[in-house]
Design an enzyme around this catalytic site. Structure first.
Site, PDB file in Angstrom:
ATOM      1  N   ASP A 187       0.834  -1.191   0.000  1.00 28.78           N
ATOM      2  CA  ASP A 187       0.000   0.000   0.000  1.00 28.78           C
ATOM      3  C   ASP A 187       0.870   1.242   0.000  1.00 28.78           C
ATOM      4  O   ASP A 187       2.088   1.181   0.207  1.00 28.78           O
ATOM      5  CB  ASP A 187      -1.019  -0.002   1.143  1.00 28.78           C
ATOM      6  CG  ASP A 187      -0.391   0.129   2.513  1.00 28.78           C
ATOM      7  OD1 ASP A 187       0.817   0.411   2.595  1.00 28.78           O
ATOM      8  OD2 ASP A 187      -1.111  -0.048   3.514  1.00 28.78           O
ATOM      9  N   ASN A 195      -3.805  12.528   0.753  1.00 27.29           N
ATOM     10  CA  ASN A 195      -5.183  12.949   0.500  1.00 27.29           C
ATOM     11  C   ASN A 195      -5.482  14.293   1.137  1.00 27.29           C
ATOM     12  O   ASN A 195      -6.171  15.150   0.563  1.00 27.29           O
ATOM     13  CB  ASN A 195      -6.160  11.896   1.036  1.00 27.29           C
ATOM     14  CG  ASN A 195      -6.600  10.908  -0.031  1.00 27.29           C
ATOM     15  OD1 ASN A 195      -6.538  11.208  -1.222  1.00 27.29           O
ATOM     16  ND2 ASN A 195      -7.026   9.740   0.387  1.00 27.29           N
ATOM     17  N   HIS A 200      -8.958  14.359  -2.505  1.00 26.54           N
ATOM     18  CA  HIS A 200      -9.256  12.997  -2.974  1.00 26.54           C
ATOM     19  C   HIS A 200      -8.965  12.837  -4.463  1.00 26.54           C
ATOM     20  O   HIS A 200      -8.593  11.749  -4.910  1.00 26.54           O
ATOM     21  CB  HIS A 200     -10.705  12.646  -2.662  1.00 26.54           C
ATOM     22  CG  HIS A 200     -10.950  12.417  -1.197  1.00 26.54           C
ATOM     23  ND1 HIS A 200     -10.436  11.337  -0.518  1.00 26.54           N
ATOM     24  CD2 HIS A 200     -11.639  13.138  -0.286  1.00 26.54           C
ATOM     25  CE1 HIS A 200     -10.793  11.388   0.755  1.00 26.54           C
ATOM     26  NE2 HIS A 200     -11.530  12.482   0.926  1.00 26.54           N
ATOM     27  N   ASP A 204      -6.746   9.947  -5.961  1.00 30.86           N
ATOM     28  CA  ASP A 204      -7.195   9.071  -7.045  1.00 30.86           C
ATOM     29  C   ASP A 204      -6.200   9.079  -8.203  1.00 30.86           C
ATOM     30  O   ASP A 204      -5.908   8.028  -8.795  1.00 30.86           O
ATOM     31  CB  ASP A 204      -8.573   9.516  -7.549  1.00 30.86           C
ATOM     32  CG  ASP A 204      -9.685   9.194  -6.557  1.00 30.86           C
ATOM     33  OD1 ASP A 204      -9.425   8.457  -5.582  1.00 30.86           O
ATOM     34  OD2 ASP A 204     -10.812   9.681  -6.759  1.00 30.86           O
ATOM     35  N   GLU A 230      -6.103   2.019  -0.534  1.00 33.16           N
ATOM     36  CA  GLU A 230      -4.807   2.187  -1.179  1.00 33.16           C
ATOM     37  C   GLU A 230      -3.976   0.913  -1.123  1.00 33.16           C
ATOM     38  O   GLU A 230      -2.776   0.932  -1.407  1.00 33.16           O
ATOM     39  CB  GLU A 230      -4.027   3.337  -0.519  1.00 33.16           C
ATOM     40  CG  GLU A 230      -3.500   3.065   0.877  1.00 33.16           C
ATOM     41  CD  GLU A 230      -4.495   3.331   1.984  1.00 33.16           C
ATOM     42  OE1 GLU A 230      -4.066   3.485   3.132  1.00 33.16           O
ATOM     43  OE2 GLU A 230      -5.719   3.379   1.700  1.00 33.16           O
TER      44      GLU A 230
END
Length: 311
Positions: A187, A195, A200, A204, A230
């Site tokens: 991750d 973030n 966000h 993304d 993630e």
């Protein structure tokens, strides 16, 4: 009542191709349905071998079919699903079809002349392009639906459900054939902070770019999936623990060296990776082991690879 006068107007207006061949496969008659589409006139081709009149005919196959109809005096049929077309005739749907030629259902009927000796075969050619187009569109829709059911909507890699089913399959295959299979779980480090800083949409964008980059580093047989948030997993078939560790180190280094652009800003990210290899455990146990190794990689400072051991 004599009906001979009906024959010519009926054949000329019929929305089906009519092609009559003699026992040597020479053209005896063809109607306007065929002449218009093939840009031919009966006077030009009458008496000629059908294989020289129409280019691209499946000659060996068609000879067997026609000779069988004549020998058995029994009809034969070929659908567009078996063979899309026999004669290359353009269709009237150039936009909705990916094929240049009309899809065809073809019936082959034996005919005997009034003299009781001369034999012929009548080919009735029906335009089945509508069915072909519908079936093709249906298959495309089903393929898109199948793809949507197994991929993650954001990153385009496999979703958790499909990816986990593949892990089950690979562990079963490893057990049956005694082949190695390894698992990487990774991750993004400090993803929450990323973030918070970039929003966000920035998060993304990082996930999308990261997925694409890591996919390029993998073999076609490797399976990258989004496990959640993630966190991602990579199934490495035919890969032992030592080789899996090499792959993990290569991915970890590549990610650290990559800068991801978002709204004119350069984002640096790192990942931590846990590695485990199949040793007769279940798929869930293998995930737990890789997850524990991932936790160790985080605990040791992130941006590194840790391998699960039984100790």
């Amino acid at each position: 009542m004599q009906l001979d006068w009906l024959l010519q107007p009926l054949l000329s207006q019929l929305n089906t191709g009519v092609l009559i061949l003699d026992s040597q496969h020479n053209v005896v008659f063809l109607n306007q349905f065929i002449t218009r589409r093939a840009d031919l006139q009966l006077a030009e081709v009458e008496g000629k071998l059908v294989y020289t009149v129409f280019s691209g005919l499946p000659e060996a196959w068609l000879r067997r079919k026609l000779d069988g109809v004549l020998a058995l005096q029994a009809p034969a049929f070929s659908s567009w699903e078996q063979r899309q077309y026999i004669i290359k005739l353009p269709h009237l749907r150039p936009v909705s079809s990916d094929s240049e030629y009309m899809a065809q259902n073809c019936s082959m009927l034996p005919l005997t002349a009034p003299d009781g000796v001369s034999q012929y075969v009548c080919l009735l050619i029906e335009d089945a392009t509508d069915a072909y187009v519908y079936q093709h569109q249906l298959q495309q829709s089903m393929s898109m639906l199948e793809l949507a059911n197994r991929t993650d909507g954001l990153t385009g890699v496999y979703n958790r459900s499909y990816w986990q089913s593949q892990l089950e399959y690979e562990t079963q295959r490893a057990a049956r054939y005694q082949h190695p299979v390894s698992l990487l779980l990774f991750d993004l480090d400090k993803f929450k902070q990323l973030n918070d800083r970039y929003g966000h949409q920035g998060g993304d964008a990082v996930l999308i770019e990261l997925s694409a980059m890591i996919t390029e580093l993998l073999r076609d047989t490797d399976l990258l999936g989004r496990y959640g948030g993630e966190e991602f997993g990579i199934i490495l078939p035919e890969t032992n623990l030592a080789c899996a560790q090499l792959v993990a180190n290569r991915i970890c280094a590549a990610v650290a060296a990559q800068k991801i652009l978002f709204n004119g800003q350069s984002i640096a990210v790192t990942i931590s990776i846990g590695v485990a290899s199949y040793t007769n455990q279940t798929a869930d146990e293998l995930i737990q082991q890789a997850d524990m190794a991932l936790y160790n990689a985080k605990r040791l400072g992130r941006n590194q690879v840790a391998v699960w051991t039984a100790d």
